[in-house]
Design a protein around this motif. Structure first.
Motif, PDB file in Angstrom:
ATOM      1  N   LEU A 177      -2.882 204.908  75.503  1.00  0.00           N
ATOM      2  CA  LEU A 177      -2.410 203.984  75.621  1.00  0.00           C
ATOM      3  C   LEU A 177      -3.157 203.683  77.130  1.00  0.00           C
ATOM      4  N   ARG A 178      -4.164 204.619  77.460  1.00  0.00           N
ATOM      5  CA  ARG A 178      -4.242 203.790  78.950  1.00  0.00           C
ATOM      6  C   ARG A 178      -5.596 202.099  78.317  1.00  0.00           C
ATOM      7  N   GLU A 219      -5.502 201.014  75.317  1.00  0.00           N
ATOM      8  CA  GLU A 219      -5.247 199.829  74.739  1.00  0.00           C
ATOM      9  C   GLU A 219      -4.301 199.536  76.349  1.00  0.00           C
ATOM     10  N   ALA A 220      -4.149 199.240  76.943  1.00  0.00           N
ATOM     11  CA  ALA A 220      -3.789 198.210  78.350  1.00  0.00           C
ATOM     12  C   ALA A 220      -5.161 197.960  78.971  1.00  0.00           C
ATOM     13  N   ILE A 221      -6.547 198.572  79.045  1.00  0.00           N
ATOM     14  CA  ILE A 221      -7.545 198.096  79.423  1.00  0.00           C
ATOM     15  C   ILE A 221      -8.010 197.146  78.259  1.00  0.00           C
ATOM     16  N   GLN A 249      -6.335 195.072  76.043  1.00  0.00           N
ATOM     17  CA  GLN A 249      -5.275 194.030  75.868  1.00  0.00           C
ATOM     18  C   GLN A 249      -5.824 192.969  76.863  1.00  0.00           C
TER      19      GLN A 249
END
Lengths: 198, 198
Positions: free
Chosen positions: B154-155, B157-159, B161
């Motif tokens: 999840l982390r 992916e956030a970074i 994007q």
DNA sequence: GCCACAAGTGGCAGAGACTGACACGTTAGG
DNA sequence: CCTAACGTGTCAGTCTCTGCCACTTGTGGC
């Protein structure tokens, strides 16, 4: 977005109901057969209206899943402007998104199914991101207002789009079949990924 | 993407040339009349081929502006895996994108015009974001590998994007008519907006 | 030089998304 | 009860995109 029943709004109720019904049927069909394998004609037949009417309610096929983007975007913006100006920008954004998640928009199961369908097709993902761009146009000026120093606009845009990415990631993860955690928790976690120091 | 002329690649040269020519003509027409007001038939006529052939080179009309997404995405990924693992993730990402910008892909003016057209039409913006999703799928595993602690996926992916959003913002700002600064400078600046503490 | 083979191309037919125009029925509101 | 607005269906049409087939043109082997 309409709270009270307006005087001449008897027809608006039926209109909203039909709209919701079309969306529900469409998402179900997409979930079962895949977005590309379902035609507007099939949706219309399943609902019991003409294909032309489906396009009257939803300009594009994708919109049957996405819904009305502008309304919720304005909602978030209103939340954001209401935050105290001393509050760090990321906290303010996080709180604003949380308020949106707390709003009981539709049925929980239906919402998840819609998000799942949304993630399954490139065309839908793209359309969803387009919605985010619309939101970004609303939020960026508000964020820029709170910043100091040079290049406020560029920085505000970066912050807003990054936060929207977090929002999207959280919702996508939430829609996964095996996800047991609340969307709010996932939202906090994705936000946290960008601020290892804070 | 092809450095050396392969033995049987005589035809590939002509193919790439035609492809580039179609893209160039299409962008010019879009810039003058607007994306929605130009048909594939018109593009084909301007180039001197049949509409069918245009669709052979570009699956969708939007791709005449976007180009080949996968190739450059892999390029960025390769840059990223080559970075030392001790390097902070944001620095590694920034450097990888910079390497992409340094690659003299096309004519500078033509590139700017393409970016300008790209920003002017919702359908094109959407397609461009779809490209970013493709890149994200390539980069996320690499980033996740470098992270420690819980919820790596999840982390990551956030970074990823968020960094792609910065990349897009920088290029969009660079394409503006009155922008005088280099794309690399704008990229650093948008990256910097997300790390006020670093 | 000749010939089979692959590759590129054009034309054709068709599906599907979307739009405008028009006619008909229904219904709100006086 | 009447009328004017609204919703809907039907029809015709545009445009994107896709298979299919025939034709032409290079490519490589003999």
């Amino acid at each position: 977005m309409s709270e009270v029943t307006k005087p001449g709004g008897m027809r608006a109720i039926a209109r909203d109901a039909v709209r919701a019904r079309i969306s529900e049927v469409a998402v179900d069909l997409f979930d079962e057969h895949g977005f590309d394998n379902v035609t507007v004609e099939q949706i219309a037949a399943a609902v019991g209206v003409s294909p032309r009417s489906v396009h009257r309610y939803f300009p594009a096929k994708e919109d049957t899943v996405i819904g009305d983007p502008a309304g919720w975007g304005e909602h978030v913006r209103d939340q954001l402007v209401a935050r105290p100006s001393e509050e760090p920008i990321w906290d303010a954004l996080l709180t604003s998104y949380e308020a949106l998640l707390a709003t009981p928009s539709r049925n929980e199961a239906q919402g998840r199914k819609a998000m799942r369908v949304l993630g399954s097709t490139p065309a839908l993902r793209a359309r969803n991101l387009e919605k985010h761009l619309l939101w970004a146009r609303l939020l960026t000026p508000v964020v820029a207002e709170r910043l100091e120093g040079d290049h406020r606009d560029l920085r505000a845009e970066a912050i807003v789009q990054a936060s929207l990415a977090c929002f999207d990631i959280a919702l996508t993860a939430w829609a996964e079949a095996d996800a047991v955690e609340s969307s709010a928790v996932l939202l906090r976690r994705s936000f946290g990924a960008l601020q290892p120091t804070a």
